[in-house]
Design a protein around this motif. Structure first.
Motif, PDB file in Angstrom:
ATOM      1  N   ARG A  22       0.836  -1.209   0.000  1.00 23.25           N
ATOM      2  CA  ARG A  22       0.000   0.000   0.000  1.00 23.25           C
ATOM      3  C   ARG A  22       0.869   1.257   0.000  1.00 23.25           C
ATOM      4  NH1 ARG A  22      -5.208  -0.826  -0.042  1.00 23.25           N
ATOM      5  NH2 ARG A  22      -6.085  -2.706   0.881  1.00 23.25           N
ATOM      6  N   LEU A  23       1.962   1.229   0.758  1.00 23.22           N
ATOM      7  CA  LEU A  23       2.872   2.382   0.757  1.00 23.22           C
ATOM      8  C   LEU A  23       3.468   2.590  -0.638  1.00 23.22           C
ATOM      9  CD1 LEU A  23       4.727   1.951   4.176  1.00 23.22           C
ATOM     10  CD2 LEU A  23       3.034   3.685   3.583  1.00 23.22           C
ATOM     11  N   HIS A  24       3.824   1.499  -1.283  1.00 23.10           N
ATOM     12  CA  HIS A  24       4.373   1.605  -2.626  1.00 23.10           C
ATOM     13  C   HIS A  24       3.328   2.169  -3.584  1.00 23.10           C
ATOM     14  CE1 HIS A  24       5.537   0.193  -6.673  1.00 23.10           C
ATOM     15  NE2 HIS A  24       6.719   0.625  -6.266  1.00 23.10           N
ATOM     16  N   LEU A  25       2.113   1.639  -3.510  1.00 21.27           N
ATOM     17  CA  LEU A  25       1.041   2.121  -4.382  1.00 21.27           C
ATOM     18  C   LEU A  25       0.770   3.607  -4.125  1.00 21.27           C
ATOM     19  CD1 LEU A  25      -1.116   1.668  -6.516  1.00 21.27           C
ATOM     20  CD2 LEU A  25      -2.631   0.794  -4.704  1.00 21.27           C
ATOM     21  N   ALA A  26       0.786   3.998  -2.867  1.00 19.92           N
ATOM     22  CA  ALA A  26       0.581   5.410  -2.537  1.00 19.92           C
ATOM     23  C   ALA A  26       1.667   6.271  -3.167  1.00 19.92           C
ATOM     24  CB  ALA A  26       0.562   5.596  -1.018  1.00 19.92           C
ATOM     25  N   SER A  27       2.901   5.800  -3.089  1.00 16.47           N
ATOM     26  CA  SER A  27       4.022   6.532  -3.686  1.00 16.47           C
ATOM     27  C   SER A  27       3.849   6.650  -5.202  1.00 16.47           C
ATOM     28  CB  SER A  27       5.329   5.819  -3.343  1.00 16.47           C
ATOM     29  OG  SER A  27       6.411   6.417  -3.985  1.00 16.47           O
ATOM     30  N   VAL A  28       3.401   5.575  -5.818  1.00 16.15           N
ATOM     31  CA  VAL A  28       3.161   5.596  -7.259  1.00 16.15           C
ATOM     32  C   VAL A  28       2.049   6.595  -7.591  1.00 16.15           C
ATOM     33  CG1 VAL A  28       2.309   4.228  -9.218  1.00 16.15           C
ATOM     34  CG2 VAL A  28       4.021   3.255  -7.665  1.00 16.15           C
ATOM     35  N   TYR A  29       0.972   6.568  -6.800  1.00 19.82           N
ATOM     36  CA  TYR A  29      -0.108   7.527  -7.024  1.00 19.82           C
ATOM     37  C   TYR A  29       0.392   8.962  -6.912  1.00 19.82           C
ATOM     38  CZ  TYR A  29      -3.891   3.999  -6.865  1.00 19.82           C
ATOM     39  OH  TYR A  29      -4.729   2.953  -7.123  1.00 19.82           O
ATOM     40  N   GLU A  30       1.283   9.206  -5.954  1.00 22.83           N
ATOM     41  CA  GLU A  30       1.846  10.560  -5.829  1.00 22.83           C
ATOM     42  C   GLU A  30       2.579  10.957  -7.102  1.00 22.83           C
ATOM     43  OE1 GLU A  30       3.558  12.392  -2.313  1.00 22.83           O
ATOM     44  OE2 GLU A  30       3.294  10.457  -1.316  1.00 22.83           O
ATOM     45  N   ARG A  31       3.378  10.040  -7.627  1.00 25.67           N
ATOM     46  CA  ARG A  31       4.139  10.334  -8.850  1.00 25.67           C
ATOM     47  C   ARG A  31       3.210  10.559 -10.046  1.00 25.67           C
ATOM     48  NH1 ARG A  31       7.686   6.910  -6.000  1.00 25.67           N
ATOM     49  NH2 ARG A  31       9.762   7.811  -5.814  1.00 25.67           N
ATOM     50  N   LEU A  32       2.035   9.944  -9.981  1.00 25.81           N
ATOM     51  CA  LEU A  32       1.052  10.116 -11.053  1.00 25.81           C
ATOM     52  C   LEU A  32       0.175  11.352 -10.834  1.00 25.81           C
ATOM     53  CD1 LEU A  32      -0.069   6.394 -11.532  1.00 25.81           C
ATOM     54  CD2 LEU A  32       1.284   7.772 -13.130  1.00 25.81           C
ATOM     55  N   GLY A  33       0.427  12.067  -9.724  1.00 23.71           N
ATOM     56  CA  GLY A  33      -0.343  13.272  -9.429  1.00 23.71           C
ATOM     57  C   GLY A  33      -1.723  12.996  -8.867  1.00 23.71           C
ATOM     58  N   GLN A  34      -1.919  11.829  -8.298  1.00 22.37           N
ATOM     59  CA  GLN A  34      -3.210  11.440  -7.734  1.00 22.37           C
ATOM     60  C   GLN A  34      -3.143  11.518  -6.205  1.00 22.37           C
ATOM     61  OE1 GLN A  34      -4.385   7.640  -9.388  1.00 22.37           O
ATOM     62  NE2 GLN A  34      -3.782   8.259 -11.443  1.00 22.37           N
ATOM     63  N   GLY A  35      -3.158  12.749  -5.699  1.00 19.42           N
ATOM     64  CA  GLY A  35      -2.962  12.996  -4.269  1.00 19.42           C
ATOM     65  C   GLY A  35      -3.982  12.321  -3.375  1.00 19.42           C
ATOM     66  N   GLN A  36      -5.252  12.398  -3.719  1.00 16.08           N
ATOM     67  CA  GLN A  36      -6.285  11.798  -2.862  1.00 16.08           C
ATOM     68  C   GLN A  36      -6.170  10.279  -2.844  1.00 16.08           C
ATOM     69  OE1 GLN A  36      -8.151  13.428  -0.692  1.00 16.08           O
ATOM     70  NE2 GLN A  36      -7.109  15.250  -1.428  1.00 16.08           N
TER      71      GLN A  36
END
Length: 176
Positions: A22-36
């Motif tokens: 989940r932490l990795h996925l969250a980090s990926v979402y951040e890089r994709l600009g998907q903050g929420q």
């Protein structure tokens, strides 16, 4: 990063409960600009395994999103679990500053300095808050300490003469 997000999402759908995923996925979402979406994954990771790392990352993300109340609550949890880690109290001070809560920010910064008295940035932040309160003598002390600890801190260096002038103006204004 899109493929990484797809793979992580697929692993979660198939029942992988590893908070690191989940932490990795969250980090990926951040890089994709998907903050929420990132916050949602950080929250889930922290709920399963509330480590200092997961909570700190979550609190930092709350700050980036302007969710200061959530950041304050999360930093408070971190401090309760790690009272001798000055970085958490410092970060709490930033969150309180962002909320405009000067007294609470000062107390958080003071708590940070009780554990790490050599943090020039915290001394500088205290100076700014004291100056905001028109407590020029305290501001001068804080700026001076910040400059002593880090002579390259030009912001603090520039504030010192200004505080001396403010103190003189204040004393002249007190004369009958």
């Amino acid at each position: 990063y899109g493929l990484a997000a797809e793979n992580d999402e697929k692993a979660l759908r198939f029942g992988n409960r590893d908070p690191q995923l989940r932490l990795h996925l969250a980090s990926v979402y951040e890089r994709l600009g998907q903050g929420q979406a990132a916050i949602s994954q950080y929250e889930k990771a922290a709920a399963v395994q509330p480590t200092g790392e997961s909570l700190n990352v979550l609190a930092d993300r709350y700050m980036k999103e302007g969710r200061y109340d959530d950041a304050v609550r999360t930093y408070q949890k971190l401090i309760a679990a790690n009272p001798r880690k000055p970085a958490y109290s410092e970060a709490l001070g930033y969150a309180y500053e962002a909320q405009g809560k000067v007294e609470a920010a000062i107390e958080a910064y003071r708590a940070s300095l009780r554990e790490d008295a050599e943090n020039a940035e915290v001394h500088y932040r205290l100076g700014l808050l004291y100056e905001k309160k028109k407590a020029y003598e305290e501001a001068l002390k804080a700026y001076t300490k910040a400059y002593e600890l880090n002579p390259d801190n030009l912001r603090a260096a520039n504030k010192i003469p200004r505080m001396k002038i403010r103190l003189l103006e204040t004393k002249q204004g007190d004369r009958p």
